[in-house]
Design an enzyme around this catalytic site. Sequence first.
Site: not given
Length: 306
Positions: A59-60, A98, A128, A130, A197
């Site tokens: 999602d970056s 993501d 993925k 978070e 991270e």
Amino acid sequence: MSSGSRITPGPPAKRQTVTLSKLAEKKALGEPIVMVTAYDYPSAQVAEEAGVDVVLVGDSGAMTVLGYPSTVPVTIDEMLMLCSAVRRGLKTPLLVGDLPFASYEASDEQAILTAQRFVKEAGCDAVKLERGGSSAARARAIVGAGIPVMGHVGLTPQTATALGGYRSQGRTAERALEVARDALALQDAGCFAIVFEAVPTPFTEAVHGRLDIPIIGIGAGPATDGQVLVFHDLLGIFDGHAARFVKRYGNVREQMIDGVERYAEDVRTRKYPEPEHTYTMAPDEAASLRASLQSGALTARRDVLR
């Protein structure tokens, strides 16, 4: 065979598709896992040719490609578009998509439906999500629906505000234990790997031996089973703030600007296009065209179009 004869090398060995079992095997053998992000067809092709193991459509991409100020605003449909483009450029790496903010947190049903779209519509091999906590329950539900899940702990950009901003996590023993518990919960939920991270190296060293699944680090030190970096960061394409853990392996943005500037200069000074950049026409055909134009053929055509 004479001493002067040369053996012609055969075609390069076909690279095997990376699977979950292959990643587990790499961890068992101590072979580092190479992971990068990608957000479009060209970057996917680069990742393929470079021989990476895992490609994450992070999602970056909200910031590096779509221009949002953070990862929070990106939508499911936007992520699916990016994932679909990357899928078309990949053959062998494992493709992970993501799940964006507010697409899985509300309920197990929401999480499963979102994950299914990433697999069915975009061709992702896995998704993925978070954080631990409630996210571990969502991960369990998605895994139970038959979709592989990668976890993500430490600095989680979707909830960076709640964590005090984009800063290292787990720097106190108390906070480190919370991050470790999240990681274990995600492993217990059935995640096949976890991204660590922006956590201290001593934390990663202490936790690594307590997890059975691969740890992919991004600012987590060398005591991991692999590393991941953002495509636009490692190649120097994105001009935003670079985190401490980013290592530049290129200055592509500078090269892009230089190329476009030289192109603009050539256009303005009429140096481009040169003869080799143009198409020719037989002299008799060119003469016939000029004669037709002089006789009013173009005007007649305009009359027909009216």
